[in-house]
Design a protein around this motif. Structure first.
Motif, PDB file in Angstrom:
ATOM      1  N   GLU A   1      42.772  22.160  55.987  1.00 25.03           N
ATOM      2  CA  GLU A   1      44.156  21.790  55.745  1.00 25.03           C
ATOM      3  C   GLU A   1      44.746  21.085  56.963  1.00 25.03           C
ATOM      4  O   GLU A   1      44.255  21.242  58.083  1.00 25.03           O
ATOM      5  CB  GLU A   1      44.980  23.032  55.415  1.00 25.03           C
ATOM      6  CG  GLU A   1      44.565  23.695  54.119  1.00 25.03           C
ATOM      7  CD  GLU A   1      45.407  24.919  53.789  1.00 25.03           C
ATOM      8  OE1 GLU A   1      46.382  25.210  54.519  1.00 25.03           O
ATOM      9  OE2 GLU A   1      45.079  25.579  52.793  1.00 25.03           O
ATOM     10  N   SER A   2      45.796  20.326  56.743  1.00 27.53           N
ATOM     11  CA  SER A   2      46.482  19.627  57.826  1.00 27.53           C
ATOM     12  C   SER A   2      46.943  20.598  58.906  1.00 27.53           C
ATOM     13  O   SER A   2      47.008  20.256  60.086  1.00 27.53           O
ATOM     14  CB  SER A   2      47.683  18.848  57.280  1.00 27.53           C
ATOM     15  OG  SER A   2      47.257  17.940  56.285  1.00 27.53           O
ATOM     16  N   SER A   3      47.239  21.821  58.521  1.00 29.64           N
ATOM     17  CA  SER A   3      47.690  22.856  59.459  1.00 29.64           C
ATOM     18  C   SER A   3      46.539  23.393  60.321  1.00 29.64           C
ATOM     19  O   SER A   3      46.767  24.118  61.277  1.00 29.64           O
ATOM     20  CB  SER A   3      48.308  24.020  58.691  1.00 29.64           C
ATOM     21  OG  SER A   3      47.310  24.684  57.921  1.00 29.64           O
ATOM     22  N   GLY A   4      45.295  23.063  59.944  1.00 29.36           N
ATOM     23  CA  GLY A   4      44.127  23.570  60.648  1.00 29.36           C
ATOM     24  C   GLY A   4      43.457  24.733  59.926  1.00 29.36           C
ATOM     25  O   GLY A   4      42.359  25.128  60.286  1.00 29.36           O
ATOM     26  N   ALA A   5      44.115  25.287  58.925  1.00 28.91           N
ATOM     27  CA  ALA A   5      43.518  26.381  58.150  1.00 28.91           C
ATOM     28  C   ALA A   5      42.279  25.856  57.409  1.00 28.91           C
ATOM     29  O   ALA A   5      42.227  24.694  57.021  1.00 28.91           O
ATOM     30  CB  ALA A   5      44.522  26.945  57.153  1.00 28.91           C
ATOM     31  N   ARG A   6      41.309  26.735  57.232  1.00 23.52           N
ATOM     32  CA  ARG A   6      40.080  26.343  56.539  1.00 23.52           C
ATOM     33  C   ARG A   6      39.776  27.324  55.412  1.00 23.52           C
ATOM     34  O   ARG A   6      40.012  28.514  55.546  1.00 23.52           O
ATOM     35  CB  ARG A   6      38.913  26.302  57.527  1.00 23.52           C
ATOM     36  CG  ARG A   6      39.030  25.138  58.487  1.00 23.52           C
ATOM     37  CD  ARG A   6      37.966  25.208  59.558  1.00 23.52           C
ATOM     38  NE  ARG A   6      37.929  24.012  60.361  1.00 23.52           N
ATOM     39  CZ  ARG A   6      38.774  23.754  61.355  1.00 23.52           C
ATOM     40  NH1 ARG A   6      39.731  24.607  61.654  1.00 23.52           N
ATOM     41  NH2 ARG A   6      38.673  22.637  62.059  1.00 23.52           N
ATOM     42  N   HIS A   7      39.229  26.777  54.335  1.00 17.98           N
ATOM     43  CA  HIS A   7      38.847  27.573  53.171  1.00 17.98           C
ATOM     44  C   HIS A   7      37.460  27.145  52.718  1.00 17.98           C
ATOM     45  O   HIS A   7      37.186  25.955  52.598  1.00 17.98           O
ATOM     46  CB  HIS A   7      39.821  27.365  51.998  1.00 17.98           C
ATOM     47  CG  HIS A   7      41.189  27.858  52.264  1.00 17.98           C
ATOM     48  ND1 HIS A   7      41.595  29.119  51.924  1.00 17.98           N
ATOM     49  CD2 HIS A   7      42.243  27.266  52.851  1.00 17.98           C
ATOM     50  CE1 HIS A   7      42.854  29.286  52.278  1.00 17.98           C
ATOM     51  NE2 HIS A   7      43.267  28.168  52.854  1.00 17.98           N
ATOM     52  N   LEU A   8      36.600  28.123  52.487  1.00 18.69           N
ATOM     53  CA  LEU A   8      35.309  27.876  51.858  1.00 18.69           C
ATOM     54  C   LEU A   8      35.449  28.183  50.378  1.00 18.69           C
ATOM     55  O   LEU A   8      35.999  29.220  50.009  1.00 18.69           O
ATOM     56  CB  LEU A   8      34.231  28.787  52.448  1.00 18.69           C
ATOM     57  CG  LEU A   8      33.647  28.393  53.790  1.00 18.69           C
ATOM     58  CD1 LEU A   8      32.680  29.478  54.260  1.00 18.69           C
ATOM     59  CD2 LEU A   8      32.937  27.058  53.704  1.00 18.69           C
ATOM     60  N   PHE A   9      34.966  27.279  49.543  1.00 17.60           N
ATOM     61  CA  PHE A   9      35.012  27.474  48.092  1.00 17.60           C
ATOM     62  C   PHE A   9      33.588  27.517  47.554  1.00 17.60           C
ATOM     63  O   PHE A   9      32.728  26.760  48.005  1.00 17.60           O
ATOM     64  CB  PHE A   9      35.746  26.322  47.397  1.00 17.60           C
ATOM     65  CG  PHE A   9      37.173  26.146  47.806  1.00 17.60           C
ATOM     66  CD1 PHE A   9      38.089  27.177  47.661  1.00 17.60           C
ATOM     67  CD2 PHE A   9      37.617  24.951  48.337  1.00 17.60           C
ATOM     68  CE1 PHE A   9      39.426  27.012  48.023  1.00 17.60           C
ATOM     69  CE2 PHE A   9      38.935  24.764  48.701  1.00 17.60           C
ATOM     70  CZ  PHE A   9      39.846  25.800  48.546  1.00 17.60           C
ATOM     71  N   ALA A  10      33.360  28.384  46.586  1.00 17.44           N
ATOM     72  CA  ALA A  10      32.080  28.440  45.883  1.00 17.44           C
ATOM     73  C   ALA A  10      32.345  28.225  44.405  1.00 17.44           C
ATOM     74  O   ALA A  10      33.373  28.666  43.880  1.00 17.44           O
ATOM     75  CB  ALA A  10      31.399  29.785  46.112  1.00 17.44           C
ATOM     76  N   TYR A  11      31.427  27.534  43.747  1.00 13.84           N
ATOM     77  CA  TYR A  11      31.585  27.178  42.340  1.00 13.84           C
ATOM     78  C   TYR A  11      30.460  27.765  41.505  1.00 13.84           C
ATOM     79  O   TYR A  11      29.327  27.881  41.971  1.00 13.84           O
ATOM     80  CB  TYR A  11      31.557  25.649  42.178  1.00 13.84           C
ATOM     81  CG  TYR A  11      32.658  24.941  42.926  1.00 13.84           C
ATOM     82  CD1 TYR A  11      33.846  24.618  42.297  1.00 13.84           C
ATOM     83  CD2 TYR A  11      32.497  24.587  44.257  1.00 13.84           C
ATOM     84  CE1 TYR A  11      34.859  23.960  42.989  1.00 13.84           C
ATOM     85  CE2 TYR A  11      33.499  23.934  44.964  1.00 13.84           C
ATOM     86  CZ  TYR A  11      34.673  23.624  44.320  1.00 13.84           C
ATOM     87  OH  TYR A  11      35.671  22.985  45.004  1.00 13.84           O
ATOM     88  N   GLU A  12      30.776  28.104  40.252  1.00 14.96           N
ATOM     89  CA  GLU A  12      29.725  28.478  39.306  1.00 14.96           C
ATOM     90  C   GLU A  12      29.039  27.207  38.839  1.00 14.96           C
ATOM     91  O   GLU A  12      29.635  26.120  38.880  1.00 14.96           O
ATOM     92  CB  GLU A  12      30.334  29.191  38.086  1.00 14.96           C
ATOM     93  CG  GLU A  12      30.721  30.616  38.353  1.00 14.96           C
ATOM     94  CD  GLU A  12      31.167  31.337  37.092  1.00 14.96           C
ATOM     95  OE1 GLU A  12      31.339  30.684  36.040  1.00 14.96           O
ATOM     96  OE2 GLU A  12      31.354  32.544  37.174  1.00 14.96           O
ATOM     97  N   ALA A  13      27.804  27.338  38.395  1.00 17.77           N
ATOM     98  CA  ALA A  13      27.072  26.185  37.886  1.00 17.77           C
ATOM     99  C   ALA A  13      27.865  25.517  36.765  1.00 17.77           C
ATOM    100  O   ALA A  13      28.290  26.181  35.827  1.00 17.77           O
ATOM    101  CB  ALA A  13      25.698  26.610  37.385  1.00 17.77           C
ATOM    102  N   GLY A  14      28.099  24.228  36.914  1.00 12.33           N
ATOM    103  CA  GLY A  14      28.818  23.468  35.895  1.00 12.33           C
ATOM    104  C   GLY A  14      30.322  23.611  35.949  1.00 12.33           C
ATOM    105  O   GLY A  14      31.033  22.938  35.210  1.00 12.33           O
ATOM    106  N   GLY A  15      30.844  24.482  36.802  1.00 16.63           N
ATOM    107  CA  GLY A  15      32.290  24.689  36.870  1.00 16.63           C
ATOM    108  C   GLY A  15      32.985  23.732  37.821  1.00 16.63           C
ATOM    109  O   GLY A  15      32.404  23.286  38.814  1.00 16.63           O
ATOM    110  N   ASP A  16      34.239  23.410  37.500  1.00 20.18           N
ATOM    111  CA  ASP A  16      35.030  22.527  38.350  1.00 20.18           C
ATOM    112  C   ASP A  16      36.016  23.289  39.219  1.00 20.18           C
ATOM    113  O   ASP A  16      36.528  22.746  40.194  1.00 20.18           O
ATOM    114  CB  ASP A  16      35.803  21.513  37.501  1.00 20.18           C
ATOM    115  CG  ASP A  16      34.875  20.480  36.879  1.00 20.18           C
ATOM    116  OD1 ASP A  16      33.830  20.185  37.475  1.00 20.18           O
ATOM    117  OD2 ASP A  16      35.216  19.960  35.802  1.00 20.18           O
ATOM    118  N   GLU A  17      36.315  24.519  38.855  1.00 22.28           N
ATOM    119  CA  GLU A  17      37.249  25.344  39.621  1.00 22.28           C
ATOM    120  C   GLU A  17      36.470  26.343  40.466  1.00 22.28           C
ATOM    121  O   GLU A  17      35.525  26.963  39.990  1.00 22.28           O
ATOM    122  CB  GLU A  17      38.196  26.104  38.678  1.00 22.28           C
ATOM    123  CG  GLU A  17      39.147  25.210  37.896  1.00 22.28           C
ATOM    124  CD  GLU A  17      40.121  24.477  38.791  1.00 22.28           C
ATOM    125  OE1 GLU A  17      40.639  25.095  39.751  1.00 22.28           O
ATOM    126  OE2 GLU A  17      40.370  23.283  38.542  1.00 22.28           O
TER     127      GLU A  17
END
Length: 98
Positions: free
Chosen positions: A30-46
């Motif tokens: 993020e612009s603020s410097g915060a970081r997020h790791l995201f994991a996805y299910e196979a075939g998922g967009d969210e």
């Protein structure tokens, strides 16, 4: 690994990854410097997982993802610098005259 970089106006930068095995994950800085790791299910967009990281946590994770730790890499660089310095000093005209 396939990687993509997307600037999200007003939010930050999203780096998306797909491993050779087809697993998708992403890192949002993020612009603020915060970081997020995201994991996805196979075939998922969210993302199904959102892991928020404090700056020191992101640094620790980055260090672990390197093949060698920062102190180990720094030690190798210092050793190589010492070797090159010694070689240059050995090639100096005053060193050859003695």
């Amino acid at each position: 690994m396939d990687t993509d970089r997307t600037t999200i106006p007003g939010t930050g930068v999203l780096h998306s990854f797909r491993t050779r095995g087809g697993i998708r994950f992403a890192l949002l800085t993020e612009s603020s410097g915060a970081r997020h790791l995201f994991a996805y299910e196979a075939g998922g967009d969210e993302p199904v997982v959102d892991i928020g990281l404090e700056p020191d946590e992101a640094d620790q994770l980055a260090d672990l993802l390197h093949s060698d730790s920062i102190p180990d890499r720094l030690a190798r660089v210092e050793q190589r610098l010492d070797e090159l310095t010694a070689r240059l000093e050995g090639d100096a005209p005053c060193a050859q005259a003695t």
